[in-house]
Write a protein that holds these residues in place. Structure first.
Motif, PDB file in Angstrom:
ATOM      1  N   MET A   1       0.835  -1.201   0.000  1.00  0.00           N
ATOM      2  CA  MET A   1       0.000   0.000   0.000  1.00  0.00           C
ATOM      3  C   MET A   1       0.877   1.260   0.000  1.00  0.00           C
ATOM      4  N   VAL A   2       1.884   1.277   0.846  1.00  0.00           N
ATOM      5  CA  VAL A   2       2.761   2.445   0.941  1.00  0.00           C
ATOM      6  C   VAL A   2       3.523   2.655  -0.365  1.00  0.00           C
TER       7      VAL A   2
ATOM      8  N   LYS B   1      -6.820   9.546 -14.322  1.00  0.00           N
ATOM      9  CA  LYS B   1      -6.301   8.177 -14.238  1.00  0.00           C
ATOM     10  C   LYS B   1      -5.754   7.913 -12.837  1.00  0.00           C
ATOM     11  N   VAL B   2      -5.028   8.870 -12.286  1.00  0.00           N
ATOM     12  CA  VAL B   2      -4.492   8.724 -10.929  1.00  0.00           C
ATOM     13  C   VAL B   2      -5.634   8.689  -9.906  1.00  0.00           C
ATOM     14  N   THR B   3      -6.643   9.516 -10.120  1.00  0.00           N
ATOM     15  CA  THR B   3      -7.800   9.526  -9.220  1.00  0.00           C
ATOM     16  C   THR B   3      -8.492   8.166  -9.222  1.00  0.00           C
ATOM     17  N   ALA B   4      -8.650   7.571 -10.389  1.00  0.00           N
ATOM     18  CA  ALA B   4      -9.284   6.244 -10.489  1.00  0.00           C
ATOM     19  C   ALA B   4      -8.427   5.186  -9.799  1.00  0.00           C
ATOM     20  N   ALA B   5      -7.119   5.283  -9.964  1.00  0.00           N
ATOM     21  CA  ALA B   5      -6.219   4.332  -9.306  1.00  0.00           C
ATOM     22  C   ALA B   5      -6.302   4.489  -7.789  1.00  0.00           C
ATOM     23  N   ASN B   6      -6.406   5.723  -7.326  1.00  0.00           N
ATOM     24  CA  ASN B   6      -6.526   5.960  -5.880  1.00  0.00           C
ATOM     25  C   ASN B   6      -7.848   5.407  -5.332  1.00  0.00           C
TER      26      ASN B   6
ATOM     27  N   MET C   1      -7.231   1.912  -4.793  1.00  0.00           N
ATOM     28  CA  MET C   1      -6.396   1.753  -3.592  1.00  0.00           C
ATOM     29  C   MET C   1      -7.266   1.810  -2.339  1.00  0.00           C
ATOM     30  N   ASN C   2      -8.293   2.672  -2.360  1.00  0.00           N
ATOM     31  CA  ASN C   2      -9.223   2.749  -1.226  1.00  0.00           C
ATOM     32  C   ASN C   2      -9.953   1.422  -1.024  1.00  0.00           C
TER      33      ASN C   2
ATOM     34  N   CYS D   1      -3.754  -7.141  -1.087  1.00  0.00           N
ATOM     35  CA  CYS D   1      -2.553  -7.319  -1.911  1.00  0.00           C
ATOM     36  C   CYS D   1      -2.911  -7.524  -3.372  1.00  0.00           C
ATOM     37  N   GLU D   2      -3.967  -8.271  -3.621  1.00  0.00           N
ATOM     38  CA  GLU D   2      -4.422  -8.504  -4.991  1.00  0.00           C
ATOM     39  C   GLU D   2      -4.748  -7.167  -5.660  1.00  0.00           C
ATOM     40  N   ILE D   3      -5.456  -6.313  -4.948  1.00  0.00           N
ATOM     41  CA  ILE D   3      -5.829  -5.002  -5.493  1.00  0.00           C
ATOM     42  C   ILE D   3      -4.589  -4.136  -5.690  1.00  0.00           C
TER      43      ILE D   3
END
Length: 92
Positions: free
Chosen positions: A31-32, A53-58, A61-62, A77-79
């Motif tokens: 995650m870090v 794109k970064v917003t969607a990736a974040n 991550m949530n 971990c899969e995500i």
């Protein structure tokens, strides 16, 4: 016949175990690492498309964070690994 069923059942249980099983600490480390790389990508974004794109990736991550909070580090971990792969982030 029972002697054969036990080893066969054990094989299928082990075969169903995820190859990339991880524990809480590994999930946090991923995650870090991925979050840091996404932060760098956000800072380097030059277009609205890059930012989205970064917003969607974040957002993904949530989802990983929610899985981790729910006690499912394997799912987290899969995500995190999927986000890293999709975003070209090295986990080495």
């Amino acid at each position: 016949m029972k002697k054969l069923i036990t080893p066969v059942a054990a094989f299928f249980v082990l075969a169903a175990t995820p190859v990339f099983a991880c524990d809480q600490q590994e999930a946090v480390d991923l995650m870090v690492k991925v979050s840091t790389a996404l932060g760098e990508k956000a800072g380097a974004a030059k277009t609205e498309e890059d930012s989205l794109k970064v917003t969607a990736a974040n957002a993904r991550m949530n989802e990983g964070g929610a899985a981790l909070s729910a006690g499912d580090p394997d799912k987290a971990c899969e995500i995190y690994r999927a986000v890293a792969k999709d975003e070209g982030i090295s986990l080495e």
